[in-house]
Design an enzyme around this catalytic site. Structure first.
Site, PDB file in Angstrom:
ATOM      1  N   ARG A  17       0.872  -1.175   0.135  1.00  0.00           N
ATOM      2  CA  ARG A  17       0.191  -0.071   0.250  1.00  0.00           C
ATOM      3  C   ARG A  17       0.540   1.213  -0.023  1.00  0.00           C
ATOM      4  O   ARG A  17       0.379   2.338  -0.203  1.00  0.00           O
ATOM      5  CB  ARG A  17      -0.989   0.070   1.052  1.00  0.00           C
ATOM      6  CG  ARG A  17      -2.154  -0.816   0.858  1.00  0.00           C
ATOM      7  CD  ARG A  17      -3.201  -0.941   2.012  1.00  0.00           C
ATOM      8  NE  ARG A  17      -2.426  -1.883   3.124  1.00  0.00           N
ATOM      9  CZ  ARG A  17      -2.978  -2.011   4.390  1.00  0.00           C
ATOM     10  NH1 ARG A  17      -3.770  -1.106   4.770  1.00  0.00           N
ATOM     11  NH2 ARG A  17      -2.368  -2.511   5.122  1.00  0.00           N
ATOM     12  N   THR A  85       2.677 -14.113   9.763  1.00  0.00           N
ATOM     13  CA  THR A  85       3.811 -13.702  10.924  1.00  0.00           C
ATOM     14  C   THR A  85       4.301 -14.764  11.753  1.00  0.00           C
ATOM     15  O   THR A  85       5.571 -14.855  12.267  1.00  0.00           O
ATOM     16  CB  THR A  85       3.079 -12.795  11.907  1.00  0.00           C
ATOM     17  OG1 THR A  85       1.714 -13.136  12.201  1.00  0.00           O
ATOM     18  CG2 THR A  85       2.676 -11.402  11.224  1.00  0.00           C
ATOM     19  N   SER A 106       7.339  -5.398  15.036  1.00  0.00           N
ATOM     20  CA  SER A 106       6.973  -5.013  13.589  1.00  0.00           C
ATOM     21  C   SER A 106       7.902  -3.907  13.173  1.00  0.00           C
ATOM     22  O   SER A 106       7.971  -3.099  13.868  1.00  0.00           O
ATOM     23  CB  SER A 106       5.489  -4.736  13.485  1.00  0.00           C
ATOM     24  OG  SER A 106       4.512  -5.833  13.462  1.00  0.00           O
ATOM     25  N   GLY A 107       8.522  -4.308  12.099  1.00  0.00           N
ATOM     26  CA  GLY A 107       9.532  -3.297  11.565  1.00  0.00           C
ATOM     27  C   GLY A 107       8.595  -1.904  11.223  1.00  0.00           C
ATOM     28  O   GLY A 107       9.457  -1.093  10.657  1.00  0.00           O
ATOM     29  N   ALA A 429      42.890  44.840  -6.131  1.00  0.00           N
ATOM     30  CA  ALA A 429      41.434  44.521  -6.495  1.00  0.00           C
ATOM     31  C   ALA A 429      41.650  44.329  -8.048  1.00  0.00           C
ATOM     32  O   ALA A 429      42.569  44.919  -8.732  1.00  0.00           O
ATOM     33  CB  ALA A 429      40.702  45.784  -6.412  1.00  0.00           C
TER      34      ALA A 429
HETATM   35  C1  UD1 Z   1      -0.655  -8.263  12.488  1.00  0.00           C
HETATM   36  C2  UD1 Z   1      -1.517  -9.173  13.556  1.00  0.00           C
HETATM   37  C3  UD1 Z   1      -2.710  -8.443  14.145  1.00  0.00           C
HETATM   38  C4  UD1 Z   1      -2.386  -7.284  14.636  1.00  0.00           C
HETATM   39  C5  UD1 Z   1      -1.606  -6.346  13.823  1.00  0.00           C
HETATM   40  C6  UD1 Z   1      -1.107  -5.112  14.393  1.00  0.00           C
HETATM   41  C7  UD1 Z   1      -1.169 -11.614  12.818  1.00  0.00           C
HETATM   42  C8  UD1 Z   1      -1.777 -12.592  12.181  1.00  0.00           C
HETATM   43  N1  UD1 Z   1      -1.718 -10.466  12.873  1.00  0.00           N
HETATM   44  O1  UD1 Z   1      -1.720  -8.259  11.475  1.00  0.00           O
HETATM   45  O2  UD1 Z   1      -3.366  -9.367  15.397  1.00  0.00           O
HETATM   46  O3  UD1 Z   1      -3.657  -6.615  15.138  1.00  0.00           O
HETATM   47  O4  UD1 Z   1      -0.440  -7.257  13.298  1.00  0.00           O
HETATM   48  O5  UD1 Z   1      -0.415  -4.408  13.380  1.00  0.00           O
HETATM   49  O6  UD1 Z   1       0.119 -11.617  13.301  1.00  0.00           O
HETATM   50  N2  UD1 Z   1       5.683 -10.100   8.111  1.00  0.00           N
HETATM   51  C9  UD1 Z   1       6.727 -10.675   7.721  1.00  0.00           C
HETATM   52  N3  UD1 Z   1       6.466 -11.874   7.017  1.00  0.00           N
HETATM   53  C10 UD1 Z   1       5.396 -12.327   6.932  1.00  0.00           C
HETATM   54  C11 UD1 Z   1       4.173 -11.616   7.363  1.00  0.00           C
HETATM   55  C12 UD1 Z   1       4.210 -10.452   7.840  1.00  0.00           C
HETATM   56  O7  UD1 Z   1       7.674 -10.318   7.900  1.00  0.00           O
HETATM   57  O8  UD1 Z   1       5.142 -13.529   6.303  1.00  0.00           O
HETATM   58  C13 UD1 Z   1       5.907  -8.614   8.606  1.00  0.00           C
HETATM   59  C14 UD1 Z   1       5.240  -7.416   7.911  1.00  0.00           C
HETATM   60  O9  UD1 Z   1       6.260  -6.902   7.046  1.00  0.00           O
HETATM   61  C15 UD1 Z   1       4.848  -6.519   8.978  1.00  0.00           C
HETATM   62  C16 UD1 Z   1       4.569  -7.446  10.071  1.00  0.00           C
HETATM   63  O10 UD1 Z   1       5.039  -8.702   9.944  1.00  0.00           O
HETATM   64  O11 UD1 Z   1       5.986  -5.693   9.474  1.00  0.00           O
HETATM   65  C17 UD1 Z   1       2.963  -7.642  10.389  1.00  0.00           C
HETATM   66  O12 UD1 Z   1       2.520  -7.964   9.208  1.00  0.00           O
HETATM   67  P1  UD1 Z   1       1.150  -7.540   8.703  1.00  0.00           P
HETATM   68  O13 UD1 Z   1       0.825  -8.360   7.606  1.00  0.00           O
HETATM   69  O14 UD1 Z   1       1.095  -6.189   8.676  1.00  0.00           O
HETATM   70  O15 UD1 Z   1       0.060  -8.322   9.861  1.00  0.00           O
HETATM   71  P2  UD1 Z   1      -1.375  -7.466   9.872  1.00  0.00           P
HETATM   72  O16 UD1 Z   1      -2.204  -8.079   9.020  1.00  0.00           O
HETATM   73  O17 UD1 Z   1      -1.216  -6.115  10.240  1.00  0.00           O
END
Ligand code: UD1
Ligand code: MG
Length: 482
Positions: A17, A85, A106-107, A429
């Site tokens: 996004r 995750t 989370s990064g 100058a």
């Molecule tokens: C996740 C949580 C949700 C929480 C939310 C908070 C899960 C299943 N859900 O959802 O409960 O409310 O965060 O923001 O954990 N990432 C990886 N590898 C992957 C998937 C994700 O490195 O395979 C990283 C993403 O880059 C990101 C972070 O993990 O930095 C979170 O992933 P994202 O997909 O944003 O999770 P949400 O759906 O937001």
């Protein structure tokens, strides 16, 4: 011995996004990559080790972290395919061998600070918890995992938005995505994750119910300042978080004794340091590793990048400086351009429309107007007249100009490098200096002045009168016709 702690930072996602060719976690927030904020906070909180899960642009992410934290205990785990995750943490867990407790972050939450992490660890210790989940009350919980508590109020599981029933979706307490767990229990839970859910992913959030089912104690760490865990998914969210981080930063600066004449238009990036009693005017931007001393004035519209300013210096309006050093009590501008390698000694004065590059000016030297000083050394107390140019480039190579102490350079002088002007010499100058000048000498290279008396009466006046007569005659003719 205190327990060993590791932090796993999830940063493998692309961040679709953001609509960007650049991985989301590399987008700068107040001049610093998003990922560096979060890694910096974990290091500051005292984690023994940080493992960053990388996928998209993993080399670029690793390079940014190595640059920002050259000697820190940071490792990387590669998650080639983003399968959720839970899968991301599975990829990183082997690298945390030897740790007793593991935090998961989370990064894309750059506002997370060391203090919040310390409080998370403190809560885990106080409660004797196996796993702590950070939560907050969301005004709009859409998209977040919901925290489900049992009859006693203990956290029993997390249900993702897409898997939630209408009753569960009505819950406003949500998962912030920040955890701290006993490593052994986490490893057990991770081994039991399945993809039996709406997204077909391995959800880290399922570790909560699994831990509870195995008799582990799950605690909720309720955050009252959810800004700290706010995630960035879009550029609008990035701008909003940046604005809030900046506002808090500026408040802290004012608290520490810095005057901001117009906080709304002032931008101070992350690593910048500013001393007490310094005043920043409207529209000032301080970037990168800029360090400003005490009692300085930084006037309107000044943009400083990686620049050091000594105590009591005055940077006048619209100065632009990069990788420069300004000594104590020195003054620059208005409208000066201090380019990389500029070193202004104490009490130096550089005035309007002066450009400097790889230029060292000794104590009290002055270049007050309209000059280019490049690849040069200017001795203490020297005076550089208006319009002086160091001709440092011959079309192939750069050459140095050395100007001794106490030298006086007259206006409109060219110094054709390589060339040296000895101490206390005077350059007249309009001189073009092409050879070295001995100390104490006067050098002048312009053509001697000639004077022709009565020039106007003899040459200019007759021409001017003839022209006036011709014009009057032409006008008289036009009137006759009319
Ligand atoms: C996740 C949580 C949700 C929480 C939310 C908070 C899960 C299943 N859900 O959802 O409960 O409310 O965060 O923001 O954990 N990432 C990886 N590898 C992957 C998937 C994700 O490195 O395979 C990283 C993403 O880059 C990101 C972070 O993990 O930095 C979170 O992933 P994202 O997909 O944003 O999770 P949400 O759906 O937001
Ligand atoms: Mg997310």
């Amino acid at each position: 011995m205190p327990p060993r702690t590791a932090a796993i930072v999830l940063a493998a996602g692309k961040g679709t996004r953001m609509r960007s060719a650049r991985a989301k976690v590399l987008h700068p927030v107040l001049g610093r990559p998003m990922i560096s904020w979060i890694v910096g906070a974990t290091l500051e909180a005292g984690f023994d080790q940080v493992v960053v899960v990388v996928g998209h642009q993993r080399e670029a992410v690793a390079d940014a972290l190595r640059r920002d934290f050259p000697d820190a205990p940071i490792g990387f785990a590669h998650q080639a395919e983003q399968r959720g995750t839970g899968h991301a943490v599975q990829c990183a867990l082997p690298a945390t061998e030897g740790a007793d407790a593991v935090a998961i972050l989370s990064g894309d939450t750059p506002a997370l600070d060391a203090d919040t992490l310390r409080r998370l660890a403190q809560l885990k210790a106080e409660r004797g918890a196996t796993l702590v989940v950070t939560t907050f009350e969301a005004d709009d919980p859409t998209g977040y995992g919901r925290i489900v508590r049992d009859a006693d109020g203990a956290v029993s599981r997390i249900v993702e938005h897409k898997d939630a029933t209408p009753a569960e979706r009505a819950l406003h307490e949500v998962n912030a995505g920040l955890y701290l767990a006993d490593r052994a229990a986490l490893a057990d839970a991770l081994a039991q994750l399945t993809t039996d859910n709406a997204q077909g992913e391995l959800y880290l959030t399922d570790a909560v119910a699994l831990t509870a089912a195995h008799g582990g104690r799950v605690a909720g760490f309720v955050l009252h300042d959810p800004f700290r865990v706010a995630g960035i998914n879009t550029r609008a969210q990035l701008a909003a978080i940046e604005r809030e981080l900046l506002a808090r930063r500026l408040d802290a600066l004012m608290e520490a004794g810095v005057t901001l004449e117009d906080p709304a238009s002032t931008r101070v990036e992350a690593p910048v340091e500013i001393g007490e009693d310094t005043v920043l005017g409207p529209g000032v931007q301080l970037k990168g590793r800029t360090v400003i001393g005490r009692d300085c004035r930084i006037d309107a519209g000044v943009v400083l990048t990686d620049t050091t300013v000594g105590d009591g210096a005055h940077i006048k309006p619209y100065v632009v400086a990069e990788s420069a050093e300004v000594g104590p009590g020195a003054a620059a501008g208005p409208f000066a351009h201090l380019r990389p390698g500029t070193v202004l000694g104490p009490e130096v004065k550089v005035g309007n429309f002066v450009e400097t590059k790889k230029a060292t000016l000794g104590r009290g030297a002055k270049a007050s107007h309209l000059s280019y000083l490049g690849d040069c050394e200017v001795g203490a107390g020297a005076n550089i007249g208006a319009g002086t140019i160091t001709c440092n480039y011959d079309g192939f190579d750069k050459h140095r100009t050395v100007i001794g102490e106490g030298v006086f350079i007259g206006s409109d002088t060219q110094l054709v490098a390589p060339v040296e002007v000895g101490a206390n010499a005077v350059v007249g100058a309009g001189t073009t200096v092409t050879r070295n000048v001995a100390p104490g000498a006067l050098v002048v290279s312009r053509t001697p002045q000639k004077e022709i008396a009565g020039y106007y009466d003899r040459y200019r006046k007759p021409k001017a009168e003839a022209k006036r007569r011709a014009k009057a005659a032409a006008e008289a003719q036009t009137e006759e016709k009319g």
